[in-house]
Design an enzyme around this catalytic site. Structure first.
Site, PDB file in Angstrom:
ATOM      1  N   ASN A   1       0.834  -1.211   0.000  1.00  0.00           N
ATOM      2  CA  ASN A   1       0.000   0.000   0.000  1.00  0.00           C
ATOM      3  C   ASN A   1       0.862   1.251   0.000  1.00  0.00           C
ATOM      4  O   ASN A   1       0.566   2.221  -0.697  1.00  0.00           O
ATOM      5  CB  ASN A   1      -0.947   0.004   1.203  1.00  0.00           C
ATOM      6  CG  ASN A   1      -2.149  -0.878   0.961  1.00  0.00           C
ATOM      7  OD1 ASN A   1      -3.071  -0.505   0.243  1.00  0.00           O
ATOM      8  ND2 ASN A   1      -2.126  -2.079   1.522  1.00  0.00           N
TER       9      ASN A   1
ATOM     10  N   MET B   1       1.553  -2.169  12.519  1.00  0.00           N
ATOM     11  CA  MET B   1       1.046  -3.174  13.454  1.00  0.00           C
ATOM     12  C   MET B   1       1.163  -2.747  14.914  1.00  0.00           C
ATOM     13  O   MET B   1       1.452  -3.562  15.795  1.00  0.00           O
ATOM     14  CB  MET B   1       1.763  -4.511  13.226  1.00  0.00           C
ATOM     15  CG  MET B   1       1.588  -5.059  11.807  1.00  0.00           C
ATOM     16  SD  MET B   1      -0.137  -5.133  11.278  1.00  0.00           S
ATOM     17  CE  MET B   1      -0.695  -6.566  12.170  1.00  0.00           C
TER      18      MET B   1
ATOM     19  N   HIS C   1      -8.238  -0.813   6.107  1.00  0.00           N
ATOM     20  CA  HIS C   1      -8.489  -2.104   6.754  1.00  0.00           C
ATOM     21  C   HIS C   1      -9.114  -3.052   5.728  1.00  0.00           C
ATOM     22  O   HIS C   1     -10.033  -2.666   5.000  1.00  0.00           O
ATOM     23  CB  HIS C   1      -9.419  -1.919   7.955  1.00  0.00           C
ATOM     24  CG  HIS C   1      -9.589  -3.180   8.732  1.00  0.00           C
ATOM     25  ND1 HIS C   1      -8.628  -3.650   9.608  1.00  0.00           N
ATOM     26  CD2 HIS C   1     -10.590  -4.089   8.724  1.00  0.00           C
ATOM     27  CE1 HIS C   1      -9.039  -4.799  10.108  1.00  0.00           C
ATOM     28  NE2 HIS C   1     -10.224  -5.091   9.607  1.00  0.00           N
TER      29      HIS C   1
HETATM   30  C1  GRF Z   1      -3.297  -4.385   4.227  1.00  0.00           C
HETATM   31  O1  GRF Z   1      -4.135  -5.471   3.975  1.00  0.00           O
HETATM   32  C2  GRF Z   1      -3.996  -3.334   5.025  1.00  0.00           C
HETATM   33  O2  GRF Z   1      -5.362  -3.255   4.769  1.00  0.00           O
HETATM   34  C3  GRF Z   1      -3.767  -3.787   6.443  1.00  0.00           C
HETATM   35  O3  GRF Z   1      -2.452  -4.299   6.447  1.00  0.00           O
HETATM   36  C4  GRF Z   1      -2.137  -4.773   5.154  1.00  0.00           C
HETATM   37  C5  GRF Z   1      -0.850  -4.149   4.751  1.00  0.00           C
HETATM   38  O4  GRF Z   1      -0.356  -4.687   3.534  1.00  0.00           O
HETATM   39  N1  GRF Z   1      -3.980  -2.717   7.379  1.00  0.00           N
HETATM   40  P1  GRF Z   1       0.908  -4.023   2.847  1.00  0.00           P
HETATM   41  O5  GRF Z   1       2.028  -4.030   3.879  1.00  0.00           O
HETATM   42  O6  GRF Z   1       0.545  -2.631   2.439  1.00  0.00           O
HETATM   43  O7  GRF Z   1       1.236  -4.898   1.665  1.00  0.00           O
END
Ligand code: GRF
Length: 201
Positions: free
Chosen positions: A13, A89, A108
């Site tokens: 992301n 996290m 999310h």
């Molecule tokens: C995503 O699924 C987001 O919705 C959640 O954590 C994940 C992160 O994925 N909060 P990435 O590290 O961006 O690949």
């Protein structure tokens, strides 16, 4: 607008957002990555795009307050006025959220309020429901909670495996998150009675 993306892991992301900024589709003066995991793949992605990395490892601090104070101090140098959580996290304290009131956005992988928590995709898959989705929302003092900016459904087909569902959700996330940030940055979002409303959308 100066953006800090907070991420702990893979960073897909984060990279989707950075690509939109680089293409000029999201107008941001500067962007930094805040990461709490020294070995996270998102750091490699940031370096590849020449994005500055603020590494603040939780283990270096005796409690969450000190950890968050260190983050706040580092953010001051970059005059950050928008935070995008992208797989960060750590639960941020109510005090931190208050400091950046209505300026912290999260993504999310479910249709909140359904399937809160760290295993949202698996929980939706295991529940055998016919759809789940993605939510981009402002962060308030509750976890996976706050006024929704954008929310979109993803169908769970009978033929889907957990991996194929994850793939569909991540593809949608990479579109929806930049879209929501763009709306905020262009001043198209207002609050009315705790809900988000859009101007000229
Ligand atoms: C995503 O699924 C987001 O919705 C959640 O954590 C994940 C992160 O994925 N909060 P990435 O590290 O961006 O690949």
């Amino acid at each position: 607008m100066n953006l800090a993306v907070f991420a702990s892991g893979n960073g897909s992301n984060f990279e989707a957002i950075v690509k939109k900024i680089k293409k000029g589709e999201i107008k941001i003066n500067s962007v930094v990555l805040v990461c709490d995991q020294p070995g996270a793949f998102v750091i490699k992605r940031a370096l590849k795009h020449n994005i500055r990395v603020i590494l603040v490892s939780r283990r270096d601090f005796k409690n969450r307050d000190d950890f968050e104070t260190a983050i706040t101090e580092r953010l001051k140098n970059y005059r950050i006025n928008l935070i995008a959580l992208a797989g960060f996290m750590r639960v941020l304290s109510p005090a931190f959220v208050k400091k950046f009131k209505d300026r912290i956005i999260n993504i999310h992988p479910s249709l909140l309020p359904a399937f809160k928590g760290a295993c949202a995709i698996k929980d939706a898959y295991d529940s055998r429901c016919s759809s789940t989705g993605v939510t981009v929302h402002f962060v308030d003092k509750e976890v996976d909670h706050g006024p929704v900016i954008l929310q979109k459904e993803v169908k769970i087909d009978r033929a889907d495996s957990l991996a194929s569902l994850e793939k569909k959700i991540h593809l949608l996330e990479h579109k929806l998150y930049p879209q929501a940030l763009k709306l905020f940055i262009e001043g198209k979002i207002r609050f009315k009675k705790g809900r988000v409303c859009f101007i000229n959308f």
